[in-house]
Design a protein around this motif. Structure first.
Motif, PDB file in Angstrom:
ATOM      1  N   ILE A   1       5.086   6.451  -6.389  1.00 19.11           N
ATOM      2  CA  ILE A   1       4.891   6.492  -7.838  1.00 19.11           C
ATOM      3  C   ILE A   1       4.475   7.903  -8.267  1.00 19.11           C
ATOM      4  CG2 ILE A   1       3.514   5.584  -9.758  1.00 19.11           C
ATOM      5  CD1 ILE A   1       3.318   2.945  -8.189  1.00 19.11           C
ATOM      6  N   GLY A   2       5.025   8.359  -9.380  1.00 13.52           N
ATOM      7  CA  GLY A   2       4.729   9.684  -9.906  1.00 13.52           C
ATOM      8  C   GLY A   2       5.926  10.604  -9.800  1.00 13.52           C
ATOM      9  N   GLU A   3       5.709  11.863 -10.099  1.00 16.94           N
ATOM     10  CA  GLU A   3       6.777  12.866 -10.037  1.00 16.94           C
ATOM     11  C   GLU A   3       6.783  13.506  -8.660  1.00 16.94           C
ATOM     12  OE1 GLU A   3       8.092  15.778 -13.367  1.00 16.94           O
ATOM     13  OE2 GLU A   3       6.673  16.917 -12.115  1.00 16.94           O
ATOM     14  N   HIS A   4       7.937  13.467  -8.005  1.00 14.85           N
ATOM     15  CA  HIS A   4       8.070  14.013  -6.660  1.00 14.85           C
ATOM     16  C   HIS A   4       9.421  14.682  -6.500  1.00 14.85           C
ATOM     17  CE1 HIS A   4       4.544  11.684  -5.355  1.00 14.85           C
ATOM     18  NE2 HIS A   4       5.108  10.611  -5.886  1.00 14.85           N
ATOM     19  N   ASP A   5       9.494  15.582  -5.530  1.00 18.89           N
ATOM     20  CA  ASP A   5      10.767  16.089  -5.046  1.00 18.89           C
ATOM     21  C   ASP A   5      11.247  15.113  -3.972  1.00 18.89           C
ATOM     22  OD1 ASP A   5      12.812  17.380  -3.569  1.00 18.89           O
ATOM     23  OD2 ASP A   5      12.042  19.351  -4.112  1.00 18.89           O
TER      24      ASP A   5
ATOM     25  N   ILE B   1       4.609   8.176   3.853  1.00 19.18           N
ATOM     26  CA  ILE B   1       5.490   8.626   2.770  1.00 19.18           C
ATOM     27  C   ILE B   1       5.146  10.023   2.261  1.00 19.18           C
ATOM     28  CG2 ILE B   1       6.100   8.167   0.358  1.00 19.18           C
ATOM     29  CD1 ILE B   1       6.384   5.223   1.124  1.00 19.18           C
ATOM     30  N   PRO B   2       3.875  10.377   2.029  1.00 23.36           N
ATOM     31  CA  PRO B   2       3.584  11.759   1.603  1.00 23.36           C
ATOM     32  C   PRO B   2       4.099  12.809   2.587  1.00 23.36           C
ATOM     33  CG  PRO B   2       1.695  10.360   1.190  1.00 23.36           C
ATOM     34  CD  PRO B   2       2.657   9.537   1.985  1.00 23.36           C
ATOM     35  N   ARG B   3       4.010  12.536   3.877  1.00 28.02           N
ATOM     36  CA  ARG B   3       4.508  13.483   4.878  1.00 28.02           C
ATOM     37  C   ARG B   3       6.022  13.626   4.777  1.00 28.02           C
ATOM     38  NH1 ARG B   3       7.279  13.576   9.308  1.00 28.02           N
ATOM     39  NH2 ARG B   3       7.546  11.309   9.287  1.00 28.02           N
ATOM     40  N   VAL B   4       6.715  12.486   4.629  1.00 26.20           N
ATOM     41  CA  VAL B   4       8.183  12.501   4.531  1.00 26.20           C
ATOM     42  C   VAL B   4       8.621  13.278   3.292  1.00 26.20           C
ATOM     43  CG1 VAL B   4      10.222  11.064   4.188  1.00 26.20           C
ATOM     44  CG2 VAL B   4       8.477  10.375   5.847  1.00 26.20           C
ATOM     45  N   LEU B   5       7.966  13.037   2.165  1.00 24.58           N
ATOM     46  CA  LEU B   5       8.327  13.737   0.928  1.00 24.58           C
ATOM     47  C   LEU B   5       8.082  15.235   1.058  1.00 24.58           C
ATOM     48  CD1 LEU B   5       6.915  11.285  -1.779  1.00 24.58           C
ATOM     49  CD2 LEU B   5       9.310  11.628  -1.171  1.00 24.58           C
ATOM     50  N   ALA B   6       6.958  15.605   1.644  1.00 21.48           N
ATOM     51  CA  ALA B   6       6.608  17.014   1.767  1.00 21.48           C
ATOM     52  C   ALA B   6       7.580  17.768   2.672  1.00 21.48           C
ATOM     53  CB  ALA B   6       5.181  17.156   2.306  1.00 21.48           C
ATOM     54  N   ALA B   7       8.177  17.069   3.637  1.00 24.05           N
ATOM     55  CA  ALA B   7       9.093  17.717   4.578  1.00 24.05           C
ATOM     56  C   ALA B   7      10.382  18.178   3.909  1.00 24.05           C
ATOM     57  CB  ALA B   7       9.413  16.761   5.715  1.00 24.05           C
ATOM     58  N   ARG B   8      10.799  17.504   2.849  1.00 26.70           N
ATOM     59  CA  ARG B   8      12.069  17.801   2.168  1.00 26.70           C
ATOM     60  C   ARG B   8      13.211  17.873   3.178  1.00 26.70           C
ATOM     61  NH1 ARG B   8      10.246  22.273  -2.430  1.00 26.70           N
ATOM     62  NH2 ARG B   8       8.534  21.026  -3.272  1.00 26.70           N
TER      63      ARG B   8
ATOM     64  N   ILE C   1       0.845  -1.199   0.000  1.00 23.36           N
ATOM     65  CA  ILE C   1       0.000   0.000   0.000  1.00 23.36           C
ATOM     66  C   ILE C   1       0.880   1.248   0.000  1.00 23.36           C
ATOM     67  CG2 ILE C   1      -1.649   1.353   1.363  1.00 23.36           C
ATOM     68  CD1 ILE C   1      -2.763  -1.376   2.385  1.00 23.36           C
ATOM     69  N   ALA C   2       1.889   1.265   0.852  1.00 23.92           N
ATOM     70  CA  ALA C   2       2.734   2.452   1.026  1.00 23.92           C
ATOM     71  C   ALA C   2       3.553   2.774  -0.220  1.00 23.92           C
ATOM     72  CB  ALA C   2       3.662   2.256   2.221  1.00 23.92           C
TER      73      ALA C   2
END
Length: 251
Positions: A151-155, A221-228, A145-146
């Motif tokens: 997947i997709g374009e991310h920083d 994961i969305p939280r971790v990515l958003a934190a940069r 699930i995580a």
């Protein structure tokens, strides 16, 4: 000059990574020595260009490189000649003539990486160089699930090791999946993207293992990515489990 593209494999255990380093055994240096022997050691020496760097201990099933050589050899003769000069932990799978515009790194569109995690109670002596080892319980459904959140374009700033010299940390992951190999008692992670940052795959695996072991929420994961912020991802999985499987040059 004649340009050749080669696809080759190597056991990364005894290499200090791909890139040439002083007084170190590296993949690039080993391959460059063989190419220059075939070309009768010209001056200046022939350079070899890989599709990208792999770190010490990382393996490749389908690494790609190109080089220019001053005389023409049939494709299979080039493959055979290189293999006769390379050590036993490297093997050229194919060699082919390519257009002078081809570049092993800059012409690449996608790369596929695979990561293997052994789940035995103890470290298997015959796997210690070729898998990571994680003996703790893992919920594979949580990880499946995580992983979709990658997947997709991310920083991916939160998932790149210090020392990266790229101008942008934005990458695209086209495909990601996780499955269990019951026969070998392994968890397999697979990622395909347009490129990967320094230690990115190993950091992603470590993050997913923490989710699988219930050390993080499944939607973290969305939280971790958003934190940069690299500190939000914490660990880095060992190099031994990582394989460059394929480099794709199709549009």
């Amino acid at each position: 000059m004649y340009r050749y593209k080669i696809i080759f494999a190597y056991d990364g255990s005894d290499f200090a990574g791909f890139q040439v380093q002083p007084h170190q055994r590296t993949v690039e240096k080993t391959l460059k020595i063989a190419v220059n022997k075939i070309a009768k050691n010209p001056d200046p020496a022939i350079e070899v260009y890989g599709s990208g760097r792999t770190d010490a201990g990382v393996h490749a099933l389908g690494q790609v490189a190109h080089f220019d050589i001053p005389f023409d050899l049939p494709d299979d003769s080039m493959r055979r000649a290189l293999n006769s000069l390379l050590p036993l932990d490297m093997m050229v799978k194919s060699a082919e003539h390519v257009d002078a515009n081809f570049h092993a790194r800059y012409s690449a569109h996608r790369k596929l990486y695979r990561y293997r995690v052994s789940q035995g109670e103890f470290v298997d002596p015959f796997k210690r160089r070729y898998t990571a080892h994680y003996k703790y319980p893992l919920d594979i459904e949580r990880m499946q699930i995580a992983v979709k959140d990658l997947i997709g374009e991310h920083d991916f700033t939160s998932l790149v090791a210090s020392g990266s010299q790229t101008k942008s940390n934005v990458r695209i992951i086209y495909h990601a999946q996780i499955w269990r190999d019951e026969h070998d008692q392994e968890i397999i992670f697979e990622f395909e993207g347009n490129g990967f940052l320094y230690n990115q795959v190993r950091i992603m695996v470590s993050l997913l293992l923490e989710i699988g072991n219930d050390q993080r929420p499944v939607n973290d994961i969305p939280r971790v990515l958003a934190a940069r912020d690299r500190n939000q991802a914490r660990g880095t999985a060992p190099a031994s489990g990582l394989y460059l499987v394929e480099v794709n040059y199709d549009d």
